[in-house]
Design a protein around this motif. Structure first.
Motif, PDB file in Angstrom:
ATOM      1  N   ALA A 210     -16.595  -8.419   2.474  1.00  0.00           N
ATOM      2  CA  ALA A 210     -16.699  -7.925   3.851  1.00  0.00           C
ATOM      3  C   ALA A 210     -15.363  -7.348   4.328  1.00  0.00           C
ATOM      4  O   ALA A 210     -15.326  -6.280   4.958  1.00  0.00           O
ATOM      5  N   LEU A 211     -14.262  -8.034   4.037  1.00  0.00           N
ATOM      6  CA  LEU A 211     -12.951  -7.560   4.468  1.00  0.00           C
ATOM      7  C   LEU A 211     -12.581  -6.242   3.787  1.00  0.00           C
ATOM      8  O   LEU A 211     -12.007  -5.341   4.415  1.00  0.00           O
ATOM      9  N   TRP A 212     -12.881  -6.133   2.499  1.00  0.00           N
ATOM     10  CA  TRP A 212     -12.558  -4.902   1.756  1.00  0.00           C
ATOM     11  C   TRP A 212     -13.196  -3.690   2.420  1.00  0.00           C
ATOM     12  O   TRP A 212     -12.539  -2.674   2.653  1.00  0.00           O
ATOM     13  N   ASN A 213     -14.484  -3.793   2.730  1.00  0.00           N
ATOM     14  CA  ASN A 213     -15.197  -2.653   3.297  1.00  0.00           C
ATOM     15  C   ASN A 213     -14.781  -2.371   4.734  1.00  0.00           C
ATOM     16  O   ASN A 213     -14.794  -1.213   5.164  1.00  0.00           O
ATOM     17  N   ALA A 214     -14.392  -3.415   5.481  1.00  0.00           N
ATOM     18  CA  ALA A 214     -13.932  -3.201   6.856  1.00  0.00           C
ATOM     19  C   ALA A 214     -12.601  -2.459   6.896  1.00  0.00           C
ATOM     20  O   ALA A 214     -12.338  -1.678   7.818  1.00  0.00           O
ATOM     21  N   ILE A 215     -11.772  -2.666   5.891  1.00  0.00           N
ATOM     22  CA  ILE A 215     -10.439  -2.048   5.863  1.00  0.00           C
ATOM     23  C   ILE A 215     -10.467  -0.649   5.242  1.00  0.00           C
ATOM     24  O   ILE A 215      -9.866   0.292   5.756  1.00  0.00           O
ATOM     25  N   THR A 216     -11.186  -0.508   4.117  1.00  0.00           N
ATOM     26  CA  THR A 216     -11.079   0.736   3.339  1.00  0.00           C
ATOM     27  C   THR A 216     -11.846   1.911   3.923  1.00  0.00           C
ATOM     28  O   THR A 216     -11.590   3.059   3.536  1.00  0.00           O
ATOM     29  N   ILE A 217     -12.786   1.679   4.823  1.00  0.00           N
ATOM     30  CA  ILE A 217     -13.580   2.790   5.353  1.00  0.00           C
ATOM     31  C   ILE A 217     -12.687   3.858   5.997  1.00  0.00           C
ATOM     32  O   ILE A 217     -12.914   5.059   5.829  1.00  0.00           O
ATOM     33  N   TRP A 218     -11.636   3.409   6.702  1.00  0.00           N
ATOM     34  CA  TRP A 218     -10.755   4.357   7.377  1.00  0.00           C
ATOM     35  C   TRP A 218      -9.926   5.149   6.365  1.00  0.00           C
ATOM     36  O   TRP A 218      -9.730   6.358   6.534  1.00  0.00           O
ATOM     37  N   VAL A 219      -9.462   4.482   5.331  1.00  0.00           N
ATOM     38  CA  VAL A 219      -8.666   5.152   4.301  1.00  0.00           C
ATOM     39  C   VAL A 219      -9.519   6.161   3.541  1.00  0.00           C
ATOM     40  O   VAL A 219      -9.095   7.294   3.268  1.00  0.00           O
ATOM     41  N   GLU A 220     -10.737   5.768   3.196  1.00  0.00           N
ATOM     42  CA  GLU A 220     -11.639   6.646   2.454  1.00  0.00           C
ATOM     43  C   GLU A 220     -11.912   7.937   3.235  1.00  0.00           C
ATOM     44  O   GLU A 220     -11.873   9.041   2.673  1.00  0.00           O
ATOM     45  N   TYR A 221     -12.194   7.779   4.525  1.00  0.00           N
ATOM     46  CA  TYR A 221     -12.510   8.975   5.326  1.00  0.00           C
ATOM     47  C   TYR A 221     -11.313   9.916   5.377  1.00  0.00           C
ATOM     48  O   TYR A 221     -11.470  11.139   5.212  1.00  0.00           O
ATOM     49  N   TRP A 222     -10.131   9.383   5.600  1.00  0.00           N
ATOM     50  CA  TRP A 222      -8.942  10.237   5.667  1.00  0.00           C
ATOM     51  C   TRP A 222      -8.701  10.977   4.350  1.00  0.00           C
ATOM     52  O   TRP A 222      -8.376  12.170   4.341  1.00  0.00           O
ATOM     53  N   LEU A 223      -8.892  10.287   3.235  1.00  0.00           N
ATOM     54  CA  LEU A 223      -8.671  10.909   1.930  1.00  0.00           C
ATOM     55  C   LEU A 223      -9.669  12.042   1.682  1.00  0.00           C
ATOM     56  O   LEU A 223      -9.289  13.152   1.282  1.00  0.00           O
ATOM     57  N   PHE A 224     -10.951  11.769   1.926  1.00  0.00           N
ATOM     58  CA  PHE A 224     -11.973  12.777   1.633  1.00  0.00           C
ATOM     59  C   PHE A 224     -11.882  13.967   2.586  1.00  0.00           C
ATOM     60  O   PHE A 224     -12.075  15.119   2.174  1.00  0.00           O
ATOM     61  N   ILE A 225     -11.602  13.713   3.859  1.00  0.00           N
ATOM     62  CA  ILE A 225     -11.519  14.828   4.797  1.00  0.00           C
ATOM     63  C   ILE A 225     -10.283  15.672   4.507  1.00  0.00           C
ATOM     64  O   ILE A 225     -10.278  16.892   4.750  1.00  0.00           O
ATOM     65  N   SER A 226      -9.234  15.064   3.957  1.00  0.00           N
ATOM     66  CA  SER A 226      -8.055  15.830   3.548  1.00  0.00           C
ATOM     67  C   SER A 226      -8.400  16.770   2.393  1.00  0.00           C
ATOM     68  O   SER A 226      -7.938  17.916   2.350  1.00  0.00           O
ATOM     69  N   VAL A 227      -9.207  16.283   1.452  1.00  0.00           N
ATOM     70  CA  VAL A 227      -9.649  17.128   0.335  1.00  0.00           C
ATOM     71  C   VAL A 227     -10.483  18.287   0.858  1.00  0.00           C
ATOM     72  O   VAL A 227     -10.292  19.450   0.468  1.00  0.00           O
ATOM     73  N   TYR A 228     -11.411  17.988   1.767  1.00  0.00           N
ATOM     74  CA  TYR A 228     -12.285  19.029   2.312  1.00  0.00           C
ATOM     75  C   TYR A 228     -11.477  20.107   3.038  1.00  0.00           C
ATOM     76  O   TYR A 228     -11.709  21.312   2.855  1.00  0.00           O
ATOM     77  N   ASN A 229     -10.533  19.673   3.869  1.00  0.00           N
ATOM     78  CA  ASN A 229      -9.732  20.630   4.628  1.00  0.00           C
ATOM     79  C   ASN A 229      -8.744  21.403   3.747  1.00  0.00           C
ATOM     80  O   ASN A 229      -8.358  22.524   4.076  1.00  0.00           O
ATOM     81  N   GLY A 230      -8.353  20.819   2.623  1.00  0.00           N
ATOM     82  CA  GLY A 230      -7.346  21.445   1.774  1.00  0.00           C
ATOM     83  C   GLY A 230      -7.874  22.389   0.730  1.00  0.00           C
ATOM     84  O   GLY A 230      -7.116  23.161   0.139  1.00  0.00           O
ATOM     85  N   ILE A 231      -9.184  22.352   0.462  1.00  0.00           N
ATOM     86  CA  ILE A 231      -9.791  23.227  -0.553  1.00  0.00           C
ATOM     87  C   ILE A 231     -10.787  24.157   0.147  1.00  0.00           C
ATOM     88  O   ILE A 231     -11.908  23.737   0.484  1.00  0.00           O
ATOM     89  N   PRO A 232     -10.415  25.406   0.396  1.00  0.00           N
ATOM     90  CA  PRO A 232     -11.282  26.327   1.145  1.00  0.00           C
ATOM     91  C   PRO A 232     -12.666  26.503   0.532  1.00  0.00           C
ATOM     92  O   PRO A 232     -13.635  26.744   1.258  1.00  0.00           O
TER      93      PRO A 232
END
Length: 516
Positions: A210-232
């Motif tokens: 439960a703790l793992w998923n509560a913490i990592t959701i924010w990190v995951e979103y930032w990482l993936f949205i950075s990829v999306y914004n960085g690759i046209p």
């Protein structure tokens, strides 16, 4: 201008399809985000079987019921998830996936904690006990569906879009790295969870989930949205998806707005919009029209098996007395072998083609599983369990290479407009057969009868290998290069004769030199 390989070992800028440089850090973000998402899923996947056999001891019933709930959700809604992935923008899919998956695992971890801490509910308040079990099953099912959406988004969409315009081996390497990350998660998460369960407690493992998923959701979103914004190319592909659907939406609205003679058409459109959800007949029709339907069926049949470190086998090993950390280590070894498959696959694929790599891989898996069948006839329970684990672990080399082969065939042969639908249906088909595995587990719920499930599973792997062999023959019109085999045999026969003649010539030369 020469293009650098997309996955170059040097820290050089990588090129997208528009010849703009892509920082290597974006690929790191993609890999790390995928790792974090898969780690949480693998923690739950390993632990749920141990939770269930402890909640309802000496029976595979609750483990099998959970498997039925999870697989049924994908069977019923997997194709719909695939259509949603096709219709929504990448950003919307990303948000829905991460929120649904992580929230579901947090709730599942909480309900498991309650079931383990208040085990007396079975006798004092059975209704509350059943409610918690149902909530656990529903949460697991939602997590499975959201994970499916993420799998389609990353493995079937983003990877393909990023590799477009590059040599074919680029897609092969990307697929291998994504699969390797998944297998690393499959290696580490069970080992860590097994040690926590064995040396701390089952409850502690549920808390960590439960703790793992509560913490990592924010990190995951930032990482993936950075990829999306960085690759046209990803943004452009997302816009193409929206524009592709816009004309059909406008046309439907204009048809529904007509009066009089078009009222019947409007009613038909309403009917299709309602009943089109059950269970996506058009999506299945698209799937069956693909050239890769037989490889897809063969891959799906491999899910109709207990010969994996899944819920039923894990629960059976626990019942046999194998410690949780040993099961976790065995699953870790299995994952290491799977990781090796992601290294071997690109090498083999570049030499003998994607089709033939799949053929050799699936028959190698079949050969390794003979050890599992042999374990049935061993009287010593623990020895039989270790043979079972060894056979399953070694077979992962063939399984994951075959999986990569089929995925690449689908990426190469399925049109872009159908990828999401075909991916959703493929996962639904796999879940149907996975569901049948758990139905068998309910019917044969006594762990002492696990040998029957082993035999059925082995026969189904045999059927899958035969189906893929038929596909290979229909495409290539042959299975082996017999002319090369005959040439090799002739060369082998002649080689001793040539060697003997060479020896005689040497002897003659020696005699001549001595006489002189």
């Amino acid at each position: 201008m020469e293009r650098e390989p997309l996955l170059a070992k040097q820290e050089k800028p990588l090129l997208d399809t528009q010849h703009n440089s892509i920082p290597s850090s974006l690929f790191t973000y993609l890999y790390v985000g995928h790792f974090l998402a898969r780690w949480g899923a693998r923690m739950w996947e390993f632990s749920v079987g141990l939770y269930m056999i402890n909640i309802w001891p000496n029976s595979l019933l609750f483990a099998a019921i959970y498997g039925v709930a999870e697989a049924s959700s994908t069977v019923l809604f997997g194709a719909i998830v695939g259509q949603w992935v096709d219709r929504l923008t990448y950003v919307k899919v990303l948000r829905l996936w991460l929120v649904a998956q992580n929230l579901a695992y947090i709730i599942a971890g909480g309900t498991v904690i309650a079931l383990l801490k208040f085990s007396f509910l079975k006798s004092t308040n059975f209704a509350a006990f059943i409610f918690l079990v149902i909530l656990t099953n529903v949460s697991g099912a939602i997590a499975a569906l959201s994970t499916l959406a993420g799998t389609i988004l990353i493995e079937r969409e983003w990877v393909v879009v990023i590799s477009e315009g590059h040599p074919p081996e680029t897609l092969t390497k990307l697929n291998s790295i994504i699969r390797r990350i998944d297998l690393i998660s499959k290696l580490g998460a069970p080992v860590l969870s097994g040690f926590v369960i064995s040396f701390v407690s089952l409850t502690s493992s549920a808390v960590s989930l439960a703790l793992w998923n509560a913490i990592t959701i924010w990190v995951e979103y930032w990482l993936f949205i950075s990829v999306y914004n960085g690759i046209p190319a990803l943004g452009e592909s997302s816009q193409r998806r929206v524009s592709r659907l816009s004309p059909s939406v406008e046309e439907t609205e204009s048809l529904l707005s007509d009066d009089g003679g078009n009222s019947a058409l409007a009613e038909e459109s309403c009917f299709m919009s309602i009943f089109g959800w059950i269970p996506c007949f058009d999506a299945w029709k698209v799937y069956w029209q693909q050239d890769v339907v037989l490889p897809g069926l063969a891959l799906a049949l491999l899910y109709f098996t207990v010969l994996s470190f899944g819920t039923l086998m894990t629960a059976t090993l626990e019942w046999e007395g194998v410690p949780a950390y040993v099961i976790g280590l065995a699953r870790g070894v299995s994952a290491v072998i799977g990781i090796a498959a992601t290294v071997v696959y690109p090498i083999l694929q570049s030499r003998i083609s994607t089709l033939r790599t799949g053929l050799w891989s699936i028959w190698f898996q079949w050969f390794c599983l003979i050890l599992c069948v042999s374990s049935i006839f061993v009287q010593n329970g623990l020895l039989s369990a270790y043979m079972l684990m060894a056979g399953v672990a070694t077979s992962r080399l063939g399984l994951w290479m075959f999986d990569l082969s089929v995925i690449q065939q689908m990426q190469d042969r399925v049109p872009e407009s159908d990828r999401g639908v075909v991916g959703g249906v493929q996962n639904s088909l796999q879940s149907i057969l996975d569901l049948m595995t758990y139905v068998m587990g309910i019917i044969i719920s006594n762990p002492q009868d696990f040998w029957q499930l082993t035999l059925i599973s082995f026969m189904l792997v045999t059927l899958a290998a035969l189906l893929y062999t038929v596909h290979i023959y229909s495409v290539r019109k042959h299975l082996f290069h017999f002319e090369k085999l005959f040439s090799w045999i002739q060369w082998s026969i002649r080689s001793p004769e040539k060697a003997e003649m060479h020896t005689q010539v040497e002897k003659v030369e020696v005699l001549v030199s001595n006489e002189s």
